[in-house]
Write an enzyme that holds these catalytic residues in place. Structure first.
Site, PDB file in Angstrom:
ATOM      1  N   CYS A 297      -9.266  -9.381   6.397  1.00  0.00           N
ATOM      2  CA  CYS A 297      -8.628  -9.652   5.785  1.00  0.00           C
ATOM      3  C   CYS A 297      -6.873 -10.449   5.797  1.00  0.00           C
ATOM      4  CB  CYS A 297      -8.301  -7.957   4.400  1.00  0.00           C
ATOM      5  SG  CYS A 297      -9.908  -7.792   3.558  1.00  0.00           S
TER       6      CYS A 297
ATOM      7  N   CYS B  40      -7.157  -3.870   4.802  1.00  0.00           N
ATOM      8  CA  CYS B  40      -7.564  -4.430   5.673  1.00  0.00           C
ATOM      9  C   CYS B  40      -7.488  -5.256   7.544  1.00  0.00           C
ATOM     10  CB  CYS B  40      -8.749  -5.119   4.660  1.00  0.00           C
ATOM     11  SG  CYS B  40     -10.198  -6.212   5.983  1.00  0.00           S
TER      12      CYS B  40
END
Length: 124
Positions: free
Chosen positions: A33, A30
């Site tokens: 993230c 991600c």
């Protein structure tokens, strides 16, 4: 304080045994993230009295499912065992610090009273 890796095995112990815990639900693939990680880590070093945990949603799928994590990163704040905040999205440093300040100011006696009233209403 460095961040703590949270797993199904230690989640209840860490979260239940701490006054305030921030939980970052994330995954290695991600992009947002990975962008949020340094901000989260920096904040963890500023606040020694708060536990900063990370849940790898790939490795801990049951834990992510238990909290109905649909989008990552998702940040959750738990204080005295009560989830005060749970929202997806990476936050800039100023917003994260503001959120921490707001969570510190919450009157937990009032929150516990509201939770008890909600439970009573559901049962009655």
């Amino acid at each position: 304080m460095a961040t703590v890796e949270l797993t199904a095995e230690n989640f209840d112990e860490v979260v239940g045994g701490s006054e305030m815990v921030l939980v970052d639900f994330w995954a290695g693939w991600c992009g947002p993230c990975r962008q949020f990680a340094p901000t989260y880590e920096k904040s963890s070093e500023k606040h020694d009295d708060i536990v900063f945990g990370k849940v790898d949603t790939e490795a801990q799928q049951q834990l992510a499912a238990a909290f109905e994590i649909r989008s990552i990163p998702t940040l959750m704040i738990v204080r005295d065992g009560v989830v005060l905040y749970a929202q997806p999205g990476a936050l800039p440093e100023t917003a994260l610090e503001d959120l921490i300040d707001q969570a510190r100011k919450v009157d937990m006696e009032d929150v516990r009273k509201q939770v008890a009233e909600q439970k009573a209403a559901q049962q009655g």
